[in-house]
Design an enzyme around this catalytic site. Structure first.
Site, PDB file in Angstrom:
ATOM      1  N   LEU A  56      -2.614   5.037  -0.250  1.00  0.00           N
ATOM      2  CA  LEU A  56      -4.023   4.703  -0.476  1.00  0.00           C
ATOM      3  C   LEU A  56      -4.215   3.229  -0.114  1.00  0.00           C
ATOM      4  CD1 LEU A  56      -4.563   6.642  -3.820  1.00  0.00           C
ATOM      5  CD2 LEU A  56      -5.052   7.399  -1.476  1.00  0.00           C
ATOM      6  N   HIS A  57      -4.217   2.974   1.190  1.00  0.00           N
ATOM      7  CA  HIS A  57      -4.206   1.596   1.690  1.00  0.00           C
ATOM      8  C   HIS A  57      -5.386   0.787   1.172  1.00  0.00           C
ATOM      9  CE1 HIS A  57      -1.026   2.688   4.507  1.00  0.00           C
ATOM     10  NE2 HIS A  57      -1.781   3.647   5.023  1.00  0.00           N
ATOM     11  N   ASP A  58      -6.598   1.203   1.532  1.00  0.00           N
ATOM     12  CA  ASP A  58      -7.769   0.365   1.297  1.00  0.00           C
ATOM     13  C   ASP A  58      -8.133   0.197  -0.171  1.00  0.00           C
ATOM     14  OD1 ASP A  58      -8.043  -0.235   3.995  1.00  0.00           O
ATOM     15  OD2 ASP A  58      -9.270   1.532   4.371  1.00  0.00           O
ATOM     16  N   THR A  98       0.816  -1.218   0.000  1.00  0.00           N
ATOM     17  CA  THR A  98       0.000   0.000   0.000  1.00  0.00           C
ATOM     18  C   THR A  98       0.847   1.264   0.000  1.00  0.00           C
ATOM     19  OG1 THR A  98      -0.240   0.118   2.421  1.00  0.00           O
ATOM     20  CG2 THR A  98      -1.835  -1.223   1.217  1.00  0.00           C
TER      21      THR A  98
END
Length: 305
Positions: free
Chosen positions: A238-240, A195
């Protein structure tokens, strides 16, 4: 294009909101429902935010079901300094067009999985794994009917973001993460190793804003809020959205099979991952990503009309 039935388990959350908007705009997904968990902020706010995101996308018929109000066995975190007091960085969203469904997310998950063909529903997990652990404890037969779980969480070779080696989602409920990782379910983990390679620059924000769709304008504002809390020319990771990107385009990621255990102690490393030696089956862990291609796919879906 055929759609895959998915349930999104989430704690929105700025990057959760971007991920959900991308999923709702993507033909690969038939979103059956959104279950919420306390994580980035309390359960009342995460549940309201899920409804607000659906309202903005014109998808108010998708049910929202509230889940765990806290971790299984410890106190949760407060990260309002990152996501804002409303969880969405102060970005304007409409109010939910429908109230959340009654009942608990784990029960709704079980009922939904039992009603669908075994293996036909995937679970996209964007927050702490408390609801999935509750499903496992309460109805393991239903849990075994999950097609696959793709979960954002953990750090393998990267340092943590909430402790020296621990990532927020797993550290928020280590006991739940340990239960899920040890259950033998088909699981792909999307850790910080991936991520942190997917970030937006300001040109991406302006491209999203100029596209003029509800999803693109809201995502531009959400990502811009990430710039307000970080220095330099790139947003926070922008992890998710990486969960949705993996589900859409797994060829952009490189994965390894790893048997992992979760630190359930009380130190700052609670929630960190280590190799397991108890014979548990491995999970798939994404360790590399084509960051530019992933960001391009994300912006393409958010600007889709």
């Amino acid at each position: 294009m055929s759609s895959r039935a998915v349930i999104i388990d989430t704690d929105p959350g700025i990057d959760d909101a971007v991920a959900i908007l991308a999923a709702l705009a993507s033909p690969e997904f038939d979103v059956l429902g959104i279950t919420t968990v306390a994580g980035n902020i309390g359960i009342a706010t995460t549940t309201r935010n899920a409804g607000r995101i659906l309202a903005l996308a014109g998808r108010g018929a998708v049910p929202v079901i509230a889940g765990a109000a806290g971790p299984l066995a410890r106190k949760g975190f407060d990260v309002a300094e990152i996501h804002g007091n409303d969880g969405l960085g102060g970005v304007g969203f409409p109010e939910p067009s429908a109230p959340p469904r009654s009942g608990h997310a784990a029960i709704w998950l079980a009922d939904t999985l039992m009603a669908q063909p075994a293996g036909s529903v995937d679970l996209l997990a964007l927050g702490p794994l408390t609801n999935i652990a509750a499903l496992l404890a309460g109805n393991p037969e239903a849990a075994r009917r999950i097609g696959r779980i793709i979960a954002m969480g953990g750090a393998i070779r990267e340092p943590g973001n909430i402790g020296p080696r621990s990532e927020f989602n797993l550290a928020a409920d280590p006991e739940a993460a340990e239960a899920v990782l040890g259950a033998g379910l088909p699981l792909t983990l999307i850790p910080l190793d991936v991520t942190r390679r997917v970030r937006a620059d300001r040109a991406t924000v302006e491209h999203l804003r100029a596209a003029g769709t509800a999803a693109s304008r809201a995502s531009a504002d959400l990502i811009a809020a990430y710039f307000q809390t970080t220095a330099g020319g790139e947003s926070r990771p922008l992890h998710d959205p990486c969960v949705m990107l993996f589900a859409m385009a797994p060829q952009l990621f490189g994965c390894e099979a790893m048997a992992l255990t979760v630190d359930c102690g009380q130190s700052r490393d609670a929630g960190s991952l280590a190799p397991a030696d108890d014979g548990r089956p491995p999970v798939s862990v994404a360790l590399t990503v084509e960051g530019g291609a992933a960001l391009s796919l994300l912006t393409e879906r958010l600007t889709r009309r």
